[in-house]
Design a protein around this motif. Structure first.
Motif, PDB file in Angstrom:
ATOM      1  N   ASN A  49       0.810  -1.213   0.000  1.00 11.37           N
ATOM      2  CA  ASN A  49       0.000   0.000   0.000  1.00 11.37           C
ATOM      3  C   ASN A  49       0.844   1.264   0.000  1.00 11.37           C
ATOM      4  OD1 ASN A  49      -2.162  -1.774   0.335  1.00 11.37           O
ATOM      5  ND2 ASN A  49      -2.112  -1.602   2.561  1.00 11.37           N
ATOM      6  N   ASP A  50       1.915   1.282  -0.771  1.00 15.58           N
ATOM      7  CA  ASP A  50       2.801   2.448  -0.801  1.00 15.58           C
ATOM      8  C   ASP A  50       2.517   3.392  -1.953  1.00 15.58           C
ATOM      9  OD1 ASP A  50       4.371   1.625   1.408  1.00 15.58           O
ATOM     10  OD2 ASP A  50       5.326   0.145   0.101  1.00 15.58           O
ATOM     11  N   SER A  51       1.550   3.027  -2.830  1.00  9.79           N
ATOM     12  CA  SER A  51       1.259   3.810  -4.028  1.00  9.79           C
ATOM     13  C   SER A  51       2.511   3.968  -4.887  1.00  9.79           C
ATOM     14  CB  SER A  51       0.682   5.190  -3.653  1.00  9.79           C
ATOM     15  OG  SER A  51       0.205   5.882  -4.807  1.00  9.79           O
ATOM     16  N   LYS A  52       3.284   2.884  -4.970  1.00 12.20           N
ATOM     17  CA  LYS A  52       4.542   2.910  -5.710  1.00 12.20           C
ATOM     18  C   LYS A  52       4.635   1.728  -6.661  1.00 12.20           C
ATOM     19  CE  LYS A  52       7.275   5.113  -2.032  1.00 12.20           C
ATOM     20  NZ  LYS A  52       8.448   4.931  -1.131  1.00 12.20           N
ATOM     21  N   THR A  53       5.588   1.829  -7.573  1.00 13.79           N
ATOM     22  CA  THR A  53       5.888   0.698  -8.455  1.00 13.79           C
ATOM     23  C   THR A  53       7.015  -0.155  -7.903  1.00 13.79           C
ATOM     24  OG1 THR A  53       7.435   2.048  -9.721  1.00 13.79           O
ATOM     25  CG2 THR A  53       5.139   1.974 -10.497  1.00 13.79           C
ATOM     26  N   THR A  54       7.563   0.261  -6.771  1.00 17.02           N
ATOM     27  CA  THR A  54       8.670  -0.481  -6.152  1.00 17.02           C
ATOM     28  C   THR A  54       8.207  -1.848  -5.687  1.00 17.02           C
ATOM     29  OG1 THR A  54       9.587   1.609  -5.371  1.00 17.02           O
ATOM     30  CG2 THR A  54      10.432  -0.407  -4.368  1.00 17.02           C
ATOM     31  N   ARG A  55       8.994  -2.829  -5.955  1.00 23.01           N
ATOM     32  CA  ARG A  55       8.631  -4.188  -5.558  1.00 23.01           C
ATOM     33  C   ARG A  55       8.587  -4.344  -4.038  1.00 23.01           C
ATOM     34  NH1 ARG A  55      10.788  -8.915  -9.373  1.00 23.01           N
ATOM     35  NH2 ARG A  55      10.339  -8.007 -11.423  1.00 23.01           N
ATOM     36  N   THR A  56       7.667  -5.188  -3.590  1.00 22.02           N
ATOM     37  CA  THR A  56       7.643  -5.610  -2.182  1.00 22.02           C
ATOM     38  C   THR A  56       7.767  -7.127  -2.157  1.00 22.02           C
ATOM     39  OG1 THR A  56       5.220  -5.749  -2.142  1.00 22.02           O
ATOM     40  CG2 THR A  56       6.227  -3.661  -1.477  1.00 22.02           C
ATOM     41  N   TYR A  57       8.168  -7.616  -1.002  1.00 20.61           N
ATOM     42  CA  TYR A  57       8.441  -9.052  -0.861  1.00 20.61           C
ATOM     43  C   TYR A  57       7.679  -9.605   0.331  1.00 20.61           C
ATOM     44  CZ  TYR A  57      12.165  -7.797  -4.069  1.00 20.61           C
ATOM     45  OH  TYR A  57      12.843  -7.339  -5.154  1.00 20.61           O
ATOM     46  N   PRO A  58       7.140 -10.831   0.184  1.00 19.91           N
ATOM     47  CA  PRO A  58       7.416 -11.855  -0.834  1.00 19.91           C
ATOM     48  C   PRO A  58       6.560 -11.785  -2.089  1.00 19.91           C
ATOM     49  CG  PRO A  58       6.082 -12.800   0.873  1.00 19.91           C
ATOM     50  CD  PRO A  58       6.347 -11.393   1.306  1.00 19.91           C
ATOM     51  N   ALA A  59       5.700 -10.732  -2.265  1.00 18.97           N
ATOM     52  CA  ALA A  59       4.830 -10.684  -3.437  1.00 18.97           C
ATOM     53  C   ALA A  59       5.624 -10.733  -4.725  1.00 18.97           C
ATOM     54  CB  ALA A  59       3.971  -9.417  -3.382  1.00 18.97           C
ATOM     55  N   ALA A  60       6.844 -10.131  -4.734  1.00 20.71           N
ATOM     56  CA  ALA A  60       7.628 -10.060  -5.959  1.00 20.71           C
ATOM     57  C   ALA A  60       8.356 -11.356  -6.279  1.00 20.71           C
ATOM     58  CB  ALA A  60       8.628  -8.912  -5.858  1.00 20.71           C
ATOM     59  N   SER A  61       8.312 -12.340  -5.388  1.00 16.81           N
ATOM     60  CA  SER A  61       8.910 -13.639  -5.705  1.00 16.81           C
ATOM     61  C   SER A  61       8.149 -14.252  -6.874  1.00 16.81           C
ATOM     62  CB  SER A  61       8.841 -14.567  -4.489  1.00 16.81           C
ATOM     63  OG  SER A  61       9.654 -14.077  -3.459  1.00 16.81           O
ATOM     64  N   ILE A  62       8.841 -14.817  -7.821  1.00 20.63           N
ATOM     65  CA  ILE A  62       8.231 -15.244  -9.086  1.00 20.63           C
ATOM     66  C   ILE A  62       7.066 -16.209  -8.888  1.00 20.63           C
ATOM     67  CG2 ILE A  62       8.711 -16.547 -11.208  1.00 20.63           C
ATOM     68  CD1 ILE A  62      11.443 -15.236 -11.264  1.00 20.63           C
ATOM     69  N   PRO A  63       7.146 -17.221  -8.009  1.00 21.24           N
ATOM     70  CA  PRO A  63       6.001 -18.145  -7.933  1.00 21.24           C
ATOM     71  C   PRO A  63       4.767 -17.541  -7.260  1.00 21.24           C
ATOM     72  CG  PRO A  63       8.023 -19.177  -7.172  1.00 21.24           C
ATOM     73  CD  PRO A  63       8.268 -17.715  -7.247  1.00 21.24           C
ATOM     74  N   ALA A  64       4.910 -16.404  -6.563  1.00 21.40           N
ATOM     75  CA  ALA A  64       3.776 -15.841  -5.837  1.00 21.40           C
ATOM     76  C   ALA A  64       2.864 -15.057  -6.784  1.00 21.40           C
ATOM     77  CB  ALA A  64       4.266 -14.934  -4.719  1.00 21.40           C
ATOM     78  N   ILE A  65       1.554 -15.049  -6.474  1.00 18.33           N
ATOM     79  CA  ILE A  65       0.593 -14.195  -7.189  1.00 18.33           C
ATOM     80  C   ILE A  65       0.526 -12.887  -6.418  1.00 18.33           C
ATOM     81  CG2 ILE A  65      -1.783 -13.948  -7.993  1.00 18.33           C
ATOM     82  CD1 ILE A  65      -1.986 -17.022  -7.952  1.00 18.33           C
ATOM     83  N   ALA A  66       1.070 -11.811  -7.020  1.00 27.02           N
ATOM     84  CA  ALA A  66       1.078 -10.506  -6.369  1.00 27.02           C
ATOM     85  C   ALA A  66      -0.254  -9.808  -6.643  1.00 27.02           C
ATOM     86  CB  ALA A  66       2.241  -9.679  -6.888  1.00 27.02           C
ATOM     87  N   VAL A  67      -0.933  -9.357  -5.583  1.00 24.68           N
ATOM     88  CA  VAL A  67      -2.299  -8.830  -5.694  1.00 24.68           C
ATOM     89  C   VAL A  67      -2.324  -7.363  -5.300  1.00 24.68           C
ATOM     90  CG1 VAL A  67      -4.692  -9.094  -4.943  1.00 24.68           C
ATOM     91  CG2 VAL A  67      -3.213 -11.115  -5.163  1.00 24.68           C
ATOM     92  N   ALA A  68      -2.886  -6.524  -6.229  1.00 19.58           N
ATOM     93  CA  ALA A  68      -3.103  -5.100  -5.958  1.00 19.58           C
ATOM     94  C   ALA A  68      -4.551  -4.872  -5.548  1.00 19.58           C
ATOM     95  CB  ALA A  68      -2.752  -4.285  -7.194  1.00 19.58           C
ATOM     96  N   GLY A  69      -4.879  -3.648  -5.109  1.00 21.86           N
ATOM     97  CA  GLY A  69      -6.237  -3.317  -4.666  1.00 21.86           C
ATOM     98  C   GLY A  69      -6.967  -2.459  -5.695  1.00 21.86           C
ATOM     99  N   SER A  70      -8.115  -2.942  -6.140  1.00 19.73           N
ATOM    100  CA  SER A  70      -8.918  -2.203  -7.135  1.00 19.73           C
ATOM    101  C   SER A  70     -10.188  -1.663  -6.486  1.00 19.73           C
ATOM    102  CB  SER A  70      -9.259  -3.101  -8.330  1.00 19.73           C
ATOM    103  OG  SER A  70     -10.012  -4.234  -7.907  1.00 19.73           O
ATOM    104  N   THR A  71     -10.736  -0.573  -7.116  1.00 18.71           N
ATOM    105  CA  THR A  71     -11.948   0.061  -6.598  1.00 18.71           C
ATOM    106  C   THR A  71     -13.181  -0.591  -7.207  1.00 18.71           C
ATOM    107  OG1 THR A  71     -12.024   1.684  -8.378  1.00 18.71           O
ATOM    108  CG2 THR A  71     -10.658   2.221  -6.435  1.00 18.71           C
ATOM    109  N   GLN A  72     -14.356  -0.138  -6.742  1.00 18.58           N
ATOM    110  CA  GLN A  72     -15.607  -0.691  -7.256  1.00 18.58           C
ATOM    111  C   GLN A  72     -15.762  -0.405  -8.746  1.00 18.58           C
ATOM    112  OE1 GLN A  72     -19.009   0.449  -4.921  1.00 18.58           O
ATOM    113  NE2 GLN A  72     -20.395  -0.985  -5.909  1.00 18.58           N
ATOM    114  N   GLY A  73     -15.137   0.671  -9.203  1.00 19.48           N
ATOM    115  CA  GLY A  73     -15.193   1.006 -10.622  1.00 19.48           C
ATOM    116  C   GLY A  73     -13.996   0.471 -11.390  1.00 19.48           C
ATOM    117  N   ASP A  74     -13.276  -0.472 -10.851  1.00 19.72           N
ATOM    118  CA  ASP A  74     -12.100  -1.094 -11.453  1.00 19.72           C
ATOM    119  C   ASP A  74     -10.947  -0.108 -11.669  1.00 19.72           C
ATOM    120  OD1 ASP A  74     -12.914  -3.702 -11.462  1.00 19.72           O
ATOM    121  OD2 ASP A  74     -13.704  -3.675 -13.502  1.00 19.72           O
TER     122      ASP A  74
END
Length: 931
Positions: free
Chosen positions: A272-297
């Motif tokens: 939740n940093d509003s950045k493109t910088t990678r975080t871990y462990p989400a950035a590990s290749i086998p993991a599914i990294a999930v962002a947060g979308s609004t009701q209007g996508d």
């Protein structure tokens, strides 16, 4: 296997993690705080954890406060004082068992904002098309591991919470003291259609609680990694990680890879940093990294997202969802990527419920390839649960059954990737390969003809490479499959453990291999002598028969075929040191005593470690480690011929010995009195001296009666007799006898003896120059001790006396004439005094040469005489015939006057009697006429 110090010594582990937010706008907290004293140590073998910790603790500059190992990930976390961190890192990197060292960084939990809501308000379920999936399945006993702050068994998940573990407090009570983990669990798996307040995605999924974050929402990377491996080992099908940190970590990546290798789906919040910088462990290749979308996508302003050149965020999911509080009594709005991730995790549970035999790759493909496009800020669009379930259950018109690589993993250089693609709806139009390298860079290649082989040039790349294959047939169907290829273009580097000098069997060992080693080849003088294909990377080199400088080359080749070579010139020494005795030397007439300095010369190509001196029993008497080798040896207890052993040891442990027999004499000579051959003149002085090894010198310092000192040296062999001229000396002589033996032992003793060079003086009685009869000869005085008295007459001894009284009677009977008489007195020293005297032995009376009678006119008649005697005339007497004395004279001239008046006239016979002083008498008779 875990290794942990006792609780009393364990360090407090603090790290930044994703925190819980109670503000109106959820904020993903940045991972900014670290604890330098917490180090994660990657191991080449899990079995070396304890040895690695012990070795680190043995470093005098490092104090290990605690350690905690995870054998599954071949890693151990150690705590050290902050001041020791630099030394600890250096020591660990030098350890051949260590693969990597990194800081135990922190992650923080996505925050939620409490609010009230019911199903009608759960717009995220509607937006993600979850109800469409419920038409197929509402879930079954799929296990979703919530690796978080713990989980409380609240009403919406009652009966479906499994026993778990608390890695924060290291116990089996994973209760949620922050609320974050319980909110995650209810978003993913709250029961549906039960008349309660909210609905989860997977109604029947079971929850495995794994507590890795504390009450403050923070936890360390090593605990998170252990939580992941625990979940895998305890039956998780899906792992939800609503947490993260800004620092990359080999440990976390290894844990996610561990899950992937065990066919477990890993879902992680992007942050939740509003950045493109990678975080871990989400950035590990086998993991599914999930962002947060609004009701209007759209993208929530706080959600992290992709940069154009770095497509690391995989899916978006609604970022605001109803969740049940940890207390169980309230329901709140749970916002952030921590809320979006469990929607995806629950969806994965539904997909697995719909197709239980689906692989983790198939589940991921179903979730990512079914997403609704909402922009380039996420790679695979927004989650569409209904389509994902439909895709996993539909008979595939297009399939990718295998992705082959040549060479296989690990690979290097140019890699040929060949997918096996089939389609029932038509021909294959395109096959696209997208390669995501460890640096985030992607490379895309498209093939349009079978066998759809594509080449990926991995030169310069080392690490895990994600290969995604998307096939599209002529009917427009498409499918995606992926694989991970380990690429290794880095030549292995390994330190060579081999001494500069060796002997006998020698281990040639690799130390600190930097890569997976497949083969180790050992060359001696450029000839291959051995190959090792497994750890430990050690070759036993037999140096027997070799000598001098030998080149040894070791070539190591990793699994990818990369190789490197290390060469070292090694001195081979299979002989002990050259050793020689340098002293002390003992000549024919010499010996040693006390402490002596043993000298030696020792040389060796490998270097001399020590030179020692040993006695006959093997006891070490002394040693030296530096040249010149001079070793003090206490020989005070030795006596006679003694064998000493020089022992030289080179730095390879080889030994040379040299024996030397030397003579020790630690006993001083024995000195007694002086024996003198005489007491006067040239004396032979013989001191009473004995010694067991012979004498170097015997000296006598004589102190004379006058006080003068005279030094005399004796011979060095028995009887040590020396001559001394004592002429002129009389009295007691004091002698200091100093005897020195060949070892230098000295004894001095004193002795006295008497010297007499003074002749005796004696007075003695003898008759006058004339004597007869028994003549007494006697000493009257003596000035010295008289030992003998000899009386000689005409040179012949007539008597010898040896004791008082010193007198004899000389019988002169029968003798006549002059006799030379000598009396010789001798004292105890042999000095003599002789007195000579001539004695006339006289037995004859006086000689009367004139006897005349003169008749004067008067009545008196005068007798005229001439009488002589050598002894002297004593008296003259005139006797008549009757013998009557007529006249006497005793003095010369001897005149006799005779009164004849009364005599008868006529002839008368007168006799002249002469007596000498010896009593000899002579007579002369004469007839005279009286008128």
């Amino acid at each position: 296997m875990r290794y942990r110090l006792p609780a009393a010594t364990a360090a407090v582990i603090a790290a930044a993690t994703l925190g819980v937010s109670v503000t109106a706008t959820p904020v993903f907290a940045a991972a900014t705080s670290t604890t330098p004293s917490q180090l994660i140590v990657g191991l080449r073998s899990a079995s070396t954890a304890a040895a690695t910790v012990r070795k680190l603790d043995a470093d005098p500059d490092v104090k290990v406060l605690s350690s905690d190992a995870s054998a599954e990930l071949s890693a151990v976390t150690v705590a050290v004082p902050a001041a020791d961190r630099a030394d600890a890192v250096a020591t660990l990197k030098a350890d051949p068992n260590v693969a990597y060292v990194e800081t135990n960084a922190v992650a923080s939990a996505d925050d939620v904002t409490p609010d009230d809501a019911f199903y009608a308000r759960q717009w995220g379920l509607a937006t993600s098309k979850t109800p469409a999936a419920w038409d197929v399945t509402t879930g079954d006993a799929v296990v979703v591991a919530v690796v978080d702050t713990g989980v409380n068994e609240v009403s919406e998940i009652a009966g479906r919470v499994l026993p778990g573990y608390d890695f924060v407090n290291d116990d089996s009570d994973p209760s949620d003291d922050a609320g974050h983990g319980t909110a995650v669990a209810t978003v993913a798996a709250a029961a549906g259609n039960n008349g309660a307040a909210m609905v989860g995605v997977c109604w029947q999924c079971r929850i495995l609680p794994v507590k890795v974050l504390g009450a403050d929402g923070t936890g360390t990377y090593d605990n998170i990694a252990k939580g992941i491996t625990y979940a895998v080992d305890n039956g998780a099908d899906v792992i939800n990680l609503s947490l993260g940190g800004a620092e990359s970590s080999q440990l976390l990546d290894s844990a996610v890879q561990y899950a992937y290798a065990h066919n477990v789906v890993v879902v992680a919040s992007a942050g939740n940093d509003s950045k493109t910088t990678r975080t871990y462990p989400a950035a590990s290749i086998p993991a599914i990294a999930v962002a947060g979308s609004t009701q209007g996508d759209g993208r929530y302003s706080w959600s992290n997202y992709n940069a154009t050149a770095d497509q690391w965020v995989d899916l978006a999911a609604p970022g605001s969802n109803i969740a049940q509080s940890a207390s169980g009594g309230n329901f709140t709005m749970f916002e952030g990527t921590s809320s979006a991730a469990p929607l995806v995790a629950g969806a994965a549970g539904l997909v697995l419920s719909a197709k239980p035999d689906a692989t983790a790759d198939q589940v991921r493909d179903a979730l990512e390839n079914s997403g609704d496009s909402i922009g380039t800020w996420v790679a695979k669009g927004r989650l569409n649960v209904g389509r994902a379930v439909q895709q996993i259950t539909a008979s595939p018109a297009l399939s990718i059954s295998e992705i082959a690589t040549s060479p296989v993993s690990p690979a290097r250089g140019k890699v040929t990737v060949t997918p096996t693609v089939a389609s029932t709806a038509g021909g294959i139009k395109t096959v696209k390969m997208t390669v995501t390298q460890p640096n985030g860079k992607t490379i895309a290649t498209t093939a349009t003809k079978a066998p759809f082989s594509m080449v990926y040039n991995s030169t310069g790349i080392t690490g895990a490479v994600a290969i995604s294959i998307t096939a599209t047939d002529t009917a427009g169907n498409s499918t995606t499959a992926g694989t991970v290829l380990n690429v290794d273009n880095t030549a292995p580097s390994a330190a060579l453990t081999l001494s500069s000098f060796v002997t006998g069997p020698t281990a040639v060992t690799l130390a600190n291999p930097s890569d997976d080693i497949a083969e180790m080849d050992v060359y001696v003088k450029n000839v291959l002598v051995g190959t090792v294909t497994s750890a430990p990377w050690t070759y036993d080199w037999d140096t027997s028969g070799l000598a001098g400088t030998i080149p040894v080359k070791v070539s190591v080749t990793d699994l990818a075929g990369n190789s490197s070579t290390t060469t070292k010139n090694v001195g081979v020494d299979n002989a002990g040191p050259k050793l020689a005795w340098g002293g002390p030397t003992v000549a024919t007439k010499s010996a040693l005593r006390g402490t002596v300095e043993v000298k030696a010369t020792a040389t060796d190509t490998a270097g001399v470690a020590s030179v020692e001196v040993l006695d006959a029993a093997g006891n070490v008497l002394g040693a030296d480690t530096t040249t010149p080798y001079v070793i003090p040896v206490d020989g005070s207890s030795f006596s006679g011929d003694t064998t000493l052993t020089l022992r030289a040891t080179d730095k390879l442990g080889q030994i040379t010995t040299v024996d030397k027999t030397v003579l020790f004499d630690n006993t001083a000579p024995v000195v007694g009195d002086i024996a003198a051959s005489a007491a006067r003149g040239n004396l032979v002085l013989t001191p009473d001296v004995t010694d067991d090894t012979g004498l170097r010198s015997v000296k006598m310092a004589l102190t004379l009666p006058s006080g003068k000192t005279v030094t005399i040296s004796s011979p060095t062999t028995a009887p040590y007799a020396a001559k001394w001229g004592s002429a002129g000396i009389t009295g007691t002589v004091s002698a200091a006898i100093t005897a020195t033996d060949w070892a230098g032992n000295v004894t001095t003793a004193t002795s006295t003896f008497v010297v007499d060079n003074t002749a005796p003086s004696a007075a003695w009685t003898l008759p006058s120059a004339y004597a007869n009869g028994i003549v007494p000869i006697a000493l009257t005085t003596a000035s010295d001790d008289t030992a003998t008295m000899d009386v000689l007459v005409k040179g012949k001894s007539i008597a010898q006396l040896t004791s008082a009284p010193w007198s004899i009677d000389w019988d002169t009977t029968g003798l006549s004439g002059a006799f030379a008489v000598a009396v010789k007195t001798t004292d105890a020293a042999g000095n003599t005094t002789t007195v000579n005297k001539t004695i006339n032995v006289d037995y004859a009376g006086p000689k009367v040469t004139v006897f005349t009678v003169k008749f004067p006119a008067a009545a008196a008649t005068q007798i005229r005489t001439s009488v002589t005697d050598p002894a002297g005339v004593e008296s003259l007497e005139l006797l008549d015939a009757a013998g009557q004395s007529l006249a006497t004279s005793t003095t010369s001239p001897y005149t006799l006057t005779v009164d004849t008046s009364a005599m008868s006239k006529g002839a008368a016979t007168w006799t002249l009697k002469a007596t000498d002083k010896l009593g000899n008498v002579s007579t002369t008779t004469k007839v005279v006429t009286v008128s």
